[in-house]
Scaffold this motif. Structure first.
Motif, mmCIF file in Angstrom:
data_model
loop_
_atom_site.group_PDB
_atom_site.id
_atom_site.type_symbol
_atom_site.label_atom_id
_atom_site.label_comp_id
_atom_site.label_asym_id
_atom_site.label_seq_id
_atom_site.Cartn_x
_atom_site.Cartn_y
_atom_site.Cartn_z
ATOM 1 N N LEU A 28 36.340 4.787 52.296
ATOM 2 C CA LEU A 28 36.983 5.836 53.090
ATOM 3 C C LEU A 28 37.901 5.160 54.111
ATOM 4 C CD1 LEU A 28 35.168 8.909 54.548
ATOM 5 C CD2 LEU A 28 36.804 7.660 55.904
ATOM 6 N N ARG A 29 39.211 5.318 53.923
ATOM 7 C CA ARG A 29 40.175 4.742 54.872
ATOM 8 C C ARG A 29 40.143 5.563 56.163
ATOM 9 N NH1 ARG A 29 44.308 1.312 54.897
ATOM 10 N NH2 ARG A 29 44.468 1.151 52.636
ATOM 11 N N VAL A 30 40.032 4.869 57.280
ATOM 12 C CA VAL A 30 39.936 5.530 58.583
ATOM 13 C C VAL A 30 41.275 5.434 59.302
ATOM 14 C CG1 VAL A 30 38.788 5.512 60.830
ATOM 15 C CG2 VAL A 30 37.478 5.020 58.750
ATOM 16 N N LYS A 31 41.752 6.600 59.732
ATOM 17 C CA LYS A 31 42.990 6.653 60.506
ATOM 18 C C LYS A 31 42.732 7.116 61.929
ATOM 19 C CE LYS A 31 45.880 7.345 56.494
ATOM 20 N NZ LYS A 31 46.787 8.180 55.754
ATOM 21 N N GLU A 32 41.620 7.839 62.124
ATOM 22 C CA GLU A 32 41.339 8.396 63.450
ATOM 23 C C GLU A 32 39.833 8.476 63.655
ATOM 24 O OE1 GLU A 32 42.226 12.548 65.875
ATOM 25 O OE2 GLU A 32 43.063 12.271 63.877
ATOM 26 N N MET A 33 39.420 8.186 64.910
ATOM 27 C CA MET A 33 37.998 8.284 65.268
ATOM 28 C C MET A 33 37.872 9.075 66.558
ATOM 29 S SD MET A 33 36.381 4.711 64.023
ATOM 30 C CE MET A 33 34.806 5.244 64.535
ATOM 31 N N ALA A 34 36.805 9.839 66.646
ATOM 32 C CA ALA A 34 36.530 10.634 67.839
ATOM 33 C C ALA A 34 35.541 9.896 68.734
ATOM 34 C CB ALA A 34 35.951 11.987 67.438
ATOM 35 N N ASP A 35 35.670 10.090 70.037
ATOM 36 C CA ASP A 35 34.695 9.536 70.975
ATOM 37 C C ASP A 35 33.449 10.403 71.036
ATOM 38 O OD1 ASP A 35 36.257 7.340 71.655
ATOM 39 O OD2 ASP A 35 37.332 8.478 73.196
ATOM 40 N N VAL A 61 34.166 9.556 62.390
ATOM 41 C CA VAL A 61 35.386 9.413 61.597
ATOM 42 C C VAL A 61 35.992 10.797 61.397
ATOM 43 C CG1 VAL A 61 36.330 8.734 59.350
ATOM 44 C CG2 VAL A 61 34.582 7.316 60.465
ATOM 45 N N VAL A 62 37.233 10.956 61.832
ATOM 46 C CA VAL A 62 37.925 12.246 61.786
ATOM 47 C C VAL A 62 38.889 12.260 60.600
ATOM 48 C CG1 VAL A 62 39.462 13.810 63.050
ATOM 49 C CG2 VAL A 62 37.788 12.423 64.293
ATOM 50 N N ASN A 63 38.862 13.349 59.840
ATOM 51 C CA ASN A 63 39.787 13.555 58.723
ATOM 52 C C ASN A 63 39.796 12.408 57.729
ATOM 53 O OD1 ASN A 63 40.627 16.027 59.844
ATOM 54 N ND2 ASN A 63 42.134 14.989 61.132
ATOM 55 N N GLY A 64 38.651 11.789 57.525
ATOM 56 C CA GLY A 64 38.580 10.711 56.546
ATOM 57 C C GLY A 64 38.624 11.286 55.142
ATOM 58 N N LYS A 65 39.401 10.672 54.279
ATOM 59 C CA LYS A 65 39.481 11.118 52.889
ATOM 60 C C LYS A 65 38.934 10.000 52.014
ATOM 61 C CE LYS A 65 42.505 13.178 49.490
ATOM 62 N NZ LYS A 65 41.795 14.376 49.168
ATOM 63 N N PRO A 66 37.731 10.195 51.459
ATOM 64 C CA PRO A 66 37.138 9.139 50.633
ATOM 65 C C PRO A 66 37.761 9.092 49.249
ATOM 66 C CG PRO A 66 35.745 11.064 50.601
ATOM 67 C CD PRO A 66 36.878 11.370 51.552
ATOM 68 N N LYS A 67 37.673 7.930 48.617
ATOM 69 C CA LYS A 67 38.059 7.823 47.211
ATOM 70 C C LYS A 67 37.021 8.614 46.418
ATOM 71 C CE LYS A 67 41.003 4.303 47.871
ATOM 72 N NZ LYS A 67 41.982 3.523 47.522
ATOM 73 N N PRO A 68 37.410 9.246 45.326
ATOM 74 C CA PRO A 68 36.480 10.114 44.587
ATOM 75 C C PRO A 68 35.389 9.367 43.815
ATOM 76 C CG PRO A 68 38.591 10.031 43.478
ATOM 77 C CD PRO A 68 38.760 9.294 44.779
ATOM 78 N N ASP A 69 35.621 8.088 43.517
ATOM 79 C CA ASP A 69 34.653 7.332 42.733
ATOM 80 C C ASP A 69 33.985 6.264 43.593
ATOM 81 O OD1 ASP A 69 35.221 8.672 40.272
ATOM 82 O OD2 ASP A 69 37.079 7.497 40.145
ATOM 83 N N PRO A 70 32.685 6.080 43.429
ATOM 84 C CA PRO A 70 31.993 5.043 44.200
ATOM 85 C C PRO A 70 32.426 3.647 43.756
ATOM 86 C CG PRO A 70 30.501 5.976 42.582
ATOM 87 C CD PRO A 70 31.777 6.772 42.510
ATOM 88 N N LEU A 83 31.895 3.740 53.032
ATOM 89 C CA LEU A 83 32.334 2.417 53.464
ATOM 90 C C LEU A 83 33.670 2.633 54.164
ATOM 91 C CD1 LEU A 83 32.180 -0.592 53.723
ATOM 92 C CD2 LEU A 83 32.913 -0.808 51.352
ATOM 93 N N CYS A 84 33.586 2.865 55.463
ATOM 94 C CA CYS A 84 34.762 3.162 56.281
ATOM 95 C C CYS A 84 35.510 1.859 56.545
ATOM 96 C CB CYS A 84 34.335 3.795 57.594
ATOM 97 S SG CYS A 84 33.340 5.281 57.390
ATOM 98 N N TYR A 85 36.827 1.874 56.349
ATOM 99 C CA TYR A 85 37.602 0.658 56.554
ATOM 100 C C TYR A 85 38.969 0.978 57.148
ATOM 101 C CZ TYR A 85 40.265 1.816 52.330
ATOM 102 O OH TYR A 85 41.070 2.446 51.418
ATOM 103 N N ARG A 86 39.566 -0.060 57.730
ATOM 104 C CA ARG A 86 40.937 0.025 58.245
ATOM 105 C C ARG A 86 41.595 -1.333 58.019
ATOM 106 N NH1 ARG A 86 39.627 0.157 64.768
ATOM 107 N NH2 ARG A 86 38.946 -2.011 64.935
ATOM 108 N N GLY A 87 42.924 -1.324 57.986
ATOM 109 C CA GLY A 87 43.659 -2.561 57.765
ATOM 110 C C GLY A 87 43.728 -2.945 56.302
ATOM 111 N N LYS A 88 44.462 -4.035 56.051
ATOM 112 C CA LYS A 88 44.655 -4.535 54.686
ATOM 113 C C LYS A 88 44.499 -6.047 54.678
ATOM 114 C CE LYS A 88 48.153 -1.088 53.461
ATOM 115 N NZ LYS A 88 49.544 -0.883 53.080
ATOM 116 N N GLY A 89 44.223 -6.570 53.491
ATOM 117 C CA GLY A 89 44.166 -8.020 53.317
ATOM 118 C C GLY A 89 43.236 -8.693 54.300
#
Length: 152
Positions: A111-118, A77-86, A28-34
């Motif tokens: 998985l918080r997304v900071k960078e994406m590749a084309d 999604v580049v260098n995404g670091k997922p949370k360890p627990d679902p 579940l790739c996401y960006r932003g808050k609130g």
């Protein structure tokens, strides 16, 4: 048939007609808050419906790492670091390459997304879009995934 025999019959026979679940993992790739939070949806290769990046477990990777790998291959999604627990799971029926149907239970890892590749392995096979979680819930088909997105 006496009730005791009927109970034993149902207990013994009904599992034979249930299909086992095949385990999958999803990001579940996401960006932003609130109120600014958005989630990433991609199209399925075979049906074009909106889904999360997902796939089968991978040898040498834990479930969260496999979900991150799927996010790279299917969504860039580049260098995404997922949370360890679902954060939950959903089920759906998947048609396999041989035409058989498989019942899948899919664990979902945020998985918080900071960078994406084309350019990424499935770029030519997928469309991707960022939407609010409530909008994403309206776009996907699986009831369990809709619920997860709404609570996210």
């Amino acid at each position: 048939m006496p009730p005791i025999f009927q109970f034993a019959w149902e207990e013994l026979v009904s599992p034979l007609f249930r299909r086992p679940f095949h385990e999958q993992v999803a990001a579940l790739c996401y960006r932003g808050k609130g109120a600014e939070k958005e989630v990433l949806l991609i199209t399925s290769r075979d049906t074009g419906r909106w889904i999360l990046p997902k796939g089968w477990p991978m040898e040498g990777k834990n479930s969260a790492e496999a979900a991150a790998q799927e996010a790279w291959e299917e969504a860039g999604v580049v260098n995404g670091k997922p949370k360890p627990d679902p954060i939950g799971a959903f089920t759906y029926d998947k048609e396999l390459d041989n035409g058989a149907m498989a019942r899948c239970s899919t664990k979902v890892f945020p998985l918080r997304v900071k960078e994406m590749a084309d350019e990424f392995p499935e770029a030519c096979e997928r469309t991707r879009t960022w939407v609010a979680p409530d909008q994403a819930a309206k776009m996907v088909n699986e009831p369990g995934l809709k619920k997860l997105l709404r609570s996210f």
